[in-house]
Every structure is written in C-alpha cells, then in structure tokens.
Design a protein around this motif. Structure first.
Motif, short mmCIF file in Angstrom:
data_model
loop_
_atom_site.label_atom_id
_atom_site.label_comp_id
_atom_site.label_asym_id
_atom_site.label_seq_id
_atom_site.Cartn_x
_atom_site.Cartn_y
_atom_site.Cartn_z
N VAL A 145 0.84 -1.20 0.00
CA VAL A 145 0.00 0.00 0.00
C VAL A 145 0.87 1.25 0.00
O VAL A 145 1.66 1.46 0.92
CB VAL A 145 -0.93 0.01 1.23
CG1 VAL A 145 -1.85 1.24 1.20
CG2 VAL A 145 -1.75 -1.27 1.30
N PHE A 153 -7.58 0.37 1.26
CA PHE A 153 -7.64 -0.63 0.19
C PHE A 153 -8.46 -0.16 -1.01
O PHE A 153 -8.47 -0.81 -2.06
CB PHE A 153 -8.20 -1.97 0.71
CG PHE A 153 -9.67 -1.95 1.05
CD1 PHE A 153 -10.61 -2.38 0.12
CD2 PHE A 153 -10.11 -1.52 2.29
CE1 PHE A 153 -11.97 -2.39 0.42
CE2 PHE A 153 -11.47 -1.51 2.60
CZ PHE A 153 -12.39 -1.95 1.67
N THR A 167 -5.60 -5.85 -0.07
CA THR A 167 -4.65 -4.87 -0.60
C THR A 167 -3.69 -5.47 -1.62
O THR A 167 -2.91 -4.74 -2.24
CB THR A 167 -3.81 -4.26 0.54
OG1 THR A 167 -3.13 -5.31 1.25
CG2 THR A 167 -4.69 -3.52 1.52
N GLN A 180 -7.15 -6.51 -5.31
CA GLN A 180 -7.23 -5.23 -6.00
C GLN A 180 -7.73 -5.39 -7.44
O GLN A 180 -8.41 -4.51 -7.97
CB GLN A 180 -5.86 -4.56 -5.99
CG GLN A 180 -5.44 -4.05 -4.61
CD GLN A 180 -6.20 -2.80 -4.19
OE1 GLN A 180 -5.97 -1.72 -4.73
NE2 GLN A 180 -7.10 -2.95 -3.23
N SER A 235 -3.38 -0.12 -5.14
CA SER A 235 -2.13 -0.83 -5.40
C SER A 235 -1.41 -0.25 -6.62
O SER A 235 -2.03 0.00 -7.65
CB SER A 235 -2.40 -2.31 -5.63
OG SER A 235 -1.25 -2.97 -6.11
#
Length: 346
Positions: A121, A135, A287, A292, A306
């Motif tokens: 992240v 996220f 994440t 993602q 991401s």
C-alpha cells in the motif's frame, strides 16, 4: 454513503444492539469451524456489500477461509467496536471512509498490520503507525447540471460554494459519512475557523438530501445546479442506464483544493481477534494483487490503491486528480460533527 441512513459519528445506541444480533451475509458460515478446520472470520463491514462480497468470496476461494459479514454504516460499526472494546467478536473492520478507522484506532483497538501488507500500500493510503491500511479510494467531485452551467461558471474551489451566488443551488448529503469525510478534509487543510465559516455559508446555500444518489438525481432534474458527491455515483449510473446522470457532468477541482480530496476506505485487524493470522491474511488479500484486481474490475468503480493494479480505465487516473496532501489518520470525525451541528447542518 451507501444507503442514505442518517448516522452520526457520535451516535451508537440502539444500532449497536441491532447489529450485534444481525444476521450474517457474505460467504461465511457459523461458529469457528471452516473448511479443513480453518476458522470462520467475522468481518464488520461498512463498505458496499456487493463489492465486499466479491472480494471476500475471492479470498475464501484462494485460502479456504470463510468470512461472516456484519454490515452497517461507518459510524455505527465504528461505535459498535468501541463499545464492545476488547470483547468485540470482530476479526477485521473495513470502512468506506477513514474517519471511522481513526475513531477505532484512537481507542487502541487495532493491532499492527503485517509488514507484507504495508509493503503493498503506497504511503498516501495508509497511516504512519501502520495500525490499518487503505484498500480503495474515492474522489470528491462537484456534480453539475450541464444544461444550466458551463465550465467557466463553475467554482474554482469547494470553498466558493459558501458564496451568496450559490444560494439554493448546492446539494449535500449532510448526515452521511461521505460528506462528513469531505468536511474533515476541509478542516484538516483550512483550519477550524475557516471550516466553521464555510459550513455557515453552506447552511445558507445548500439543500440537504438523503444520500449522494439523491443529490445527483436532484442535479440531473435541475432542482439544483450543483452537488458534492463522490465520483463513483456518476460513473455507476453512466455504466448502467444513465437515467439519473444524463444531464450531469463532473467538475474535478484539482490544484490541491480541499474539493479534490481523495477519501480512503480502510481495513484493519482487531486486537480482540482470536484468529490473528487469518485476519491478517484477509487484509493482505484486500490490498494485494488478486483483491485489487477484483476491485478494479468490479462495477463499484472505486479506485484501486495498489501500484501493481491499474485502476478501472473508465475513471480519471488518480495521478491526474491534483488531490491535496491530507493525513488520512488525522481526520477528526467527532470535531466535524460538532462543527456541522453548530452550523445547523445536522
């Protein structure tokens, strides 16, 4: 804001008891027994239920760990965790907006997120203390009626909406966690006095609606010229029928204006979790690349955070939003509620 409920960050009460006994959704079963002897995690969910079910189902398919979801709004879920304290049955908490994460973190109820998750992240989307991570992200926008306004007539700053010329022409979902997160960015960037003055101007100018969707519909119908919402309400409607957005376009304030604030949806592991390793796995999945990708490809049309997973190409890239630098862990939800109450918006 997801369902338009009039919840305040300071409110708890009966909602806590109702949520504590609520039925379970998502892909979870009951008890601690999961497939292959793995535990079933309890997720307190304040994000969009459809999106979280997609992500949770992907996690379960990959790991064999089932997840029981209890869903509600940001403020009520955060307050429930605070009331439950060390006795909370929640393993993981996810939100739409970061002030709810800050509320729980302020009570020292999160454990540190794993190093593997932190590495996934970017720093802009997580607090420095690593107690939780972002996220998903959402951009503040000004929805405007393109039949009534053109670009030269749009305000240069979100602060301009307090000017007399916008009287009766601005829509806000004042009771929603989304709008309150936007106000928290104004507070962080402009200070208390300027925020109080801005809110006083909005009280004089704005029409209050029950949710972002209602704001956009009102702009589309010409009831008001403009409305403050998050970006994805417009993108979702355009991806479907466009019925509630055909007369609406989006104005991105940019230039590091408070109106270019990018809100962050958070995820954290509770200290109370009896399944720490598995709870950390879930946050790492949300994440990580696979989680993602589910987010980016979904109809939720929120931003992936991401660096390895491109955002949905339908969206204006995050790098082009001109968002201000805001410490997402420092957004003061309770102070925002107090200021909005003083201004008469709540």
């Amino acid at each position: 804001m997801r369902r338009g409920g009039r919840k305040l960050l300071a409110a708890a009460g009966a909602a806590v008891l109702a949520l504590a006994t609520a039925g379970c959704g998502g892909s979870g079963g009951s008890g601690d027994g999961g497939s292959g002897g793995k535990p079933t995690l309890t997720l307190y969910n304040a994000q969009h239920e459809d999106l979280m079910k997609l992500m949770v189902d992907g996690f379960t398919k990959e790991t064999g760990i089932k997840v029981r979801m209890r869903s509600g709004e940001d403020p009520e879920m955060a307050n429930q965790i605070v009331q439950e304290g060390p006795a909370s049955p929640a393993d993981v908490f996810v939100t739409e907006n970061s002030p709810a994460m800050t509320l729980v973190d302020g009570k020292n109820l999160f454990t540190k997120v794993s190093a593997g998750t932190i590495a996934q992240v970017p720093a802009a989307y997580r607090p420095a203390d690593s107690d939780w991570v972002g996220f998903a992200a959402r951009s503040t926008v000004l929805a405007y009626n393109s039949k009534q306004l053109t670009a030269p007539g749009l305000p240069a700053s979100i602060m301009d909406l307090a000017a007399p010329q916008w009287k009766g022409e601005v829509g806000v979902a004042a009771a929603g966690a989304d709008f309150q997160a936007i106000v928290s960015a104004v507070l962080a960037l402009k200070g208390e006095a300027a925020t109080a003055g801005w809110l006083k101007g909005l009280k004089a100018n704005a029409k209050v609606y029950d949710g972002n969707s209602a704001v956009m519909k009102a702009v589309n119908a010409g009831e008001i010229q403009t409305g403050l919402v998050y970006h994805y309400y417009w993108y979702q409607d355009r991806a479907e029928s466009g019925a509630n957005s055909k007369n609406v376009e989006l104005h991105f304030f940019g230039h590091k204006d408070p109106g270019a604030f990018v809100g962050v949806s958070g995820a954290g592991v509770l200290k109370s979790s009896k399944h720490q390793a598995e709870a950390q796995q879930l946050v790492q999945y949300l994440t990580g690349q696979n989680g993602q990708q589910i987010l980016a490809r979904s109809s939720a049309l929120e931003y992936s955070v991401s660096a390895q997973v491109p955002t949905n190409p339908k969206l204006k890239p995050l790098s082009q939003l001109g968002a201000p630098d805001v410490d997402i862990a420092g957004l003061n939800g309770p102070k925002v509620v107090a200021l909005m109450q003083q201004a008469g918006l709540l």
